[in-house]
Scaffold this active site. Structure first.
Site, PDB file in Angstrom:
ATOM      1  N   LYS A   1      48.594  29.131  40.248  1.00  0.00           N
ATOM      2  CA  LYS A   1      47.712  30.291  41.389  1.00  0.00           C
ATOM      3  C   LYS A   1      48.443  29.628  42.670  1.00  0.00           C
ATOM      4  O   LYS A   1      48.396  30.820  43.353  1.00  0.00           O
ATOM      5  CB  LYS A   1      46.252  29.325  41.325  1.00  0.00           C
ATOM      6  CG  LYS A   1      45.273  30.466  41.892  1.00  0.00           C
ATOM      7  CD  LYS A   1      43.832  30.386  41.657  1.00  0.00           C
ATOM      8  CE  LYS A   1      42.554  31.253  42.278  1.00  0.00           C
ATOM      9  NZ  LYS A   1      41.014  30.936  41.269  1.00  0.00           N
TER      10      LYS A   1
ATOM     11  N   MET B   1      46.141  39.379  -1.030  1.00  0.00           N
ATOM     12  CA  MET B   1      46.892  38.807  -1.466  1.00  0.00           C
ATOM     13  C   MET B   1      46.637  37.483  -2.140  1.00  0.00           C
ATOM     14  O   MET B   1      46.849  37.129  -2.979  1.00  0.00           O
ATOM     15  CB  MET B   1      47.439  38.799  -0.426  1.00  0.00           C
ATOM     16  CG  MET B   1      49.139  38.313  -1.110  1.00  0.00           C
ATOM     17  SD  MET B   1      49.566  39.437  -2.150  1.00  0.00           S
ATOM     18  CE  MET B   1      51.044  40.660  -1.253  1.00  0.00           C
TER      19      MET B   1
ATOM     20  N   PHE C   1      40.275  22.431  35.526  1.00  0.00           N
ATOM     21  CA  PHE C   1      39.443  23.384  34.801  1.00  0.00           C
ATOM     22  C   PHE C   1      40.607  24.519  34.036  1.00  0.00           C
ATOM     23  O   PHE C   1      41.175  24.967  34.802  1.00  0.00           O
ATOM     24  CB  PHE C   1      38.364  24.555  35.184  1.00  0.00           C
ATOM     25  CG  PHE C   1      37.613  25.072  34.457  1.00  0.00           C
ATOM     26  CD1 PHE C   1      36.952  24.807  33.940  1.00  0.00           C
ATOM     27  CD2 PHE C   1      38.078  26.468  35.332  1.00  0.00           C
ATOM     28  CE1 PHE C   1      35.871  26.159  32.683  1.00  0.00           C
ATOM     29  CE2 PHE C   1      36.458  26.933  34.841  1.00  0.00           C
ATOM     30  CZ  PHE C   1      36.019  27.136  33.577  1.00  0.00           C
ATOM     31  N   GLN C   2      40.125  24.896  32.856  1.00  0.00           N
ATOM     32  CA  GLN C   2      41.549  25.470  32.323  1.00  0.00           C
ATOM     33  C   GLN C   2      42.632  25.133  32.557  1.00  0.00           C
ATOM     34  O   GLN C   2      43.719  26.780  32.976  1.00  0.00           O
ATOM     35  CB  GLN C   2      40.880  26.398  32.673  1.00  0.00           C
ATOM     36  CG  GLN C   2      39.429  28.085  32.635  1.00  0.00           C
ATOM     37  CD  GLN C   2      39.659  29.280  31.894  1.00  0.00           C
ATOM     38  OE1 GLN C   2      39.630  29.789  33.620  1.00  0.00           O
ATOM     39  NE2 GLN C   2      38.523  29.596  31.647  1.00  0.00           N
TER      40      GLN C   2
ATOM     41  N   GLU D   1      42.878  37.818  23.843  1.00  0.00           N
ATOM     42  CA  GLU D   1      44.734  37.406  24.670  1.00  0.00           C
ATOM     43  C   GLU D   1      45.322  37.975  23.315  1.00  0.00           C
ATOM     44  O   GLU D   1      46.201  38.265  24.055  1.00  0.00           O
ATOM     45  CB  GLU D   1      45.195  36.415  25.221  1.00  0.00           C
ATOM     46  CG  GLU D   1      44.173  36.401  26.957  1.00  0.00           C
ATOM     47  CD  GLU D   1      42.626  35.711  26.698  1.00  0.00           C
ATOM     48  OE1 GLU D   1      41.963  35.357  25.966  1.00  0.00           O
ATOM     49  OE2 GLU D   1      42.380  35.272  27.900  1.00  0.00           O
TER      50      GLU D   1
END
Lengths: 566, 165
Positions: free
Chosen positions: A162, A474, A112-113, A50
């Site tokens: 959902k 760096m 969940f999630q 993602e």
């Protein structure tokens, strides 16, 4: 009237906004939205992470000027978007992120999630929405796009549970925007413009200090007119590279910590700073108490909060950069351009005497600056250049001559390592006819290189110039300069990765150059491959450091031009 | 550090309080008190925020960037009405009940609960009045106290004519 699902409404709303490409990763809670996407004309590019989807949307937005769109599922999908959202907020990138959420009946139950996405992203978005009624989807998406692209652009997130995606509703086109608290000021105050021109007339050593705001406002053309009309030298910040052509005699390059001597010093010696679409970032100013100590300041920005935040302005102007510059041009009228002979002679003397330098020995190791200059020579500069964060980014910004806006894409404010590969994929997806070269470091590359699989599978032939010094360059440079050379946790291992094999394993072409003589042939070979992404590994001098340099927090009066100045 | 009172008109939408308090926290401004409630206008709420900051310009500008923030007014204490409400339970077990009641009467405090060992007052007024009351009764033993955030409205501008002269 037939009903459609919330998910269908969501995709329809995206189509309504004119979305042609979007980037995302599916998952449980967002799954309903992926079904109508199957039939949609929107081209969805399946990122491998993602974070990649988010940076792709950012690269797309920079390259095209349109709103970049990404989509992810609830929980980890959404939290993986946090870095690209924070990045886009810092760099004012117009983006809309859609995230799935667990059903409203489960919200707050540690389902969940489940993650509190709107709470987590509140400080790293311009605005966000939690949609609880499918009937609101069309209007929310419409508002989200408007907020993302208007005023000072930024990322907007829309979180949709959902069950809202599964609800049946009647579609209605989005209505007029209802945003009583959001009215960006575009047109500047006329009196301020008069005051600005009065200061410009009186100035003897003025400098135009311009940045990313010029790109967002599509003000590059009028800025070039202004430069000509006023005959004032210009410095372009890291985010504003290309808004004026680097080949123009009045262009002094990038100012600040790793800016050119001339750009940094011209600001220090100026008696008037005309700051347009910039925010006096600490990488530009160094210690603000010592920044441009003799200069009066005209500061124009579309975001009033930037004016006076770091430096008080004698003339504060709130407005869109293009509208501001047009108003200044109108106020200036047909007055002849001032000659400014002494000031311009001084500036050009600095350019001649304190220019960029590096020493490429024909039989030595490859210098990274040489790679960038060869790349520029062979492409004729006709490419969109995308970079990650670190030494390679500074070398690219310093040594590439930018001629046009939207040809330089990088992570400035947040300094997000790993930005280059996904942002290049997004830029190429948005501008398929343009040549897109990512200039990346090996530390950055190892963070997001899997998005080259996306590029290979979806036919997005980006090219990657991998500046490999086998270290976080760096960090190593700072450890050498300020930590007694104790290279704590900065070394990635010489030869630890076979990048040619890695590239080929991901469906890309892999090329390696290890000597200065191999640089040009490697680039030419890469230019001849257009059916898949190409990774060119340049094994470079591990001791090379970025110069010029103003040590962090110091005064910009002290610019180190090379290791001999240490 | 200077205290400033801000009257902030916001859209009455879920999460607005979180947006405002999160913004103040992440920009490093200290919230002294914050009170929120409905206004006369439907769909709008008013937040009265007392912040501690050396200067207010940045606070106001940053708050304005929140999409749901409609209007921000900085209230000059000399040209506005500020009120707080305090509930305070004072111990009377060591005697002194009549003294405490006398102080309460002077401050026009209302007795809202009386028990064997304590009296609870409701006191309303300016922040300084409440502070004075607290100072006077603390010696008797304050068992518990709850205070609302400050609420405030600007006064009608009567000074305008005078200014023009």
């Amino acid at each position: 009237m037939p009903t459609i699902s919330g998910a269908q409404a969501l995709i329809k709303a995206l189509e309504f906004e004119g979305v042609d490409v979007m980037f995302g990763v599916p998952g449980g809670a967002i799954l309903p939205a992926y079904d109508p996407l199957y039939d949609s004309p929107i081209n969805h590019i399946l990122a491998r992470h993602e974070q990649g989807a988010g940076h792709m949307a950012s690269g797309y937005a920079w390259a095209t000027g349109r709103v970049g769109v990404c989509m992810a599922t609830s929980g980890p999908g959404a939290t993986n978007l946090v870095t690209p959202l924070a990045d886009a907020l810092m760099d004012s990138v117009p983006m809309v992120a859609i995230t799935g959420q667990v059903a409203t009946t489960s919200v707050g139950n540690d389902a969940f999630q489940e993650a509190y996405t709107t709470g987590i992203t509140m400080p790293c978005t311009k605005h966000n929405y939690f949609v609880t009624d499918a009937k609101d989807i069309a209007n929310v998406v419409h508002e989200a796009f408007y907020i993302a692209r208007s005023g000072r652009p930024g990322p907007v997130l829309v979180d949709v549970p959902k069950d809202v995606l599964n609800a049946e509703i009647e579609w209605e086109d989005p209505t007029d925007l209802d945003l009583p608290g959001y009215k960006p000021t575009i047109t500047p105050h006329a009196r301020r413009i008069t005051e600005a021109i009065r200061l410009i007339e009186a100035a003897e050593q003025p400098v135009l200090y311009v940045g990313g705001g010029i790109i967002k406002a599509e003000a590059s053309d009028v800025l070039r007119e202004l430069v000509g009309a006023l005959n004032i030298p210009v410095v372009t910040t890291l985010m504003g590279r290309g808004v004026v052509a680097d080949s123009h005699p009045l262009t002094l390059g990038m100012p600040g910590m790793h800016g050119t001597y001339t750009a940094t010093t011209a600001i220090q010696k100026s008696d008037l700073l005309i700051a347009l679409g910039v925010r006096f970032d600490d990488r530009v100013t160094g210690d603000p108490d010592f920044f441009a100590p003799n200069a009066k300041v005209i500061h124009a920005d579309v975001d009033p909060a930037e004016i006076g935040k770091v430096r008080d302005a004698e003339v504060p102007i709130v407005g869109d950069a293009k509208a501001v510059i047009e108003a200044m041009l109108a106020e200036w009228g047909d007055r002849p351009a001032p000659e400014r002979t002494r000031w311009l002679e001084q500036v050009h003397r600095w350019q001649r005497e304190k220019g960029l330098k590096y020493d490429q020995k024909p039989d030595g190791t490859i210098k990274p600056q040489f790679v960038i200059e060869e790349l520029h020579r062979i492409t004729g500069g006709n490419a969109i250049v995308v970079s990650g964060v670190g030494q390679h980014q500074m070398w690219a910004s310093l040594h590439w001559g930018f001629e046009k806006p939207r040809t330089w894409i990088n992570s400035g404010g947040l300094g997000t390592m790993g930005y280059a590969v996904p942002a290049a994929v997004g830029a190429k997806a948005g501008m398929p006819d343009e040549l897109v070269w990512a200039i990346d470091g090996d530390g950055c590359f190892q963070m997001t290189s899997q998005e080259l699989i996306t590029a290979a599978v979806d036919g997005i032939p980006v090219k990657i110039a991998l500046i490999n010094n086998s270290q976080h360059g760096m960090v190593t440079q700072w450890q050498r300069l300020f930590y007694g050379g104790r290279l704590s946790a900065s070394q990635l291992g010489v030869g630890a990765v076979d990048y040619v094999m890695l590239a080929e394993a991901m469906g890309c072409a892999g090329i390696r150059a290890e000597t200065p003589g191999e640089v040009a042939p490697a680039i030419e070979k890469a230019m001849s491959i257009n059916d898949r992404p190409v990774v060119v590994e340049f094994v470079v001098d591990r001791d090379e450091m970025v110069f010029p340099m103003v040590p962090a927090g110091g005064s910009n009066d002290i610019v180190l031009l090379g290791p001999e100045d240490l | 550090m200077m205290q400033h009172t801000l009257s902030v008109l916001v859209e009455d939408k879920a999460g607005v309080l979180a947006r405002v308090s999160s913004l103040l926290a992440r920009r490093g401004f200290n919230i002294h008190s914050l009170a929120v409630g409905p206004t006369a206008e439907i769909g709008m709420s008013r937040m009265t925020i007392v912040v501690e900051a050396p200067e207010l310009e940045q606070v106001k500008k940053q708050l304005h960037k929140l999409v749901n923030v409609v209007k921000i007014t900085e209230l000059d204490p000399n040209r506005s009405v500020e009120r707080e409400i305090m509930l305070i339970r004072i111990s009377t077990s060591g005697g002194g009940r009549s003294d405490v009641l006398e102080i309460g009467a002077i401050f026009k405090a209302t007795v809202v609960d009386v028990g064997q060992n304590s009296i609870t007052f409701q006191v309303t007024g300016t922040p300084s009045k409440l502070a004075d009351f607290f100072e006077l009764v603390r010696g008797y033993g304050v068992i518990d106290m709850a205070k609302s955030g400050r609420i405030a409205l600007s006064r009608e501008n009567k000074a305008r004519k005078l200014k023009a002269v």
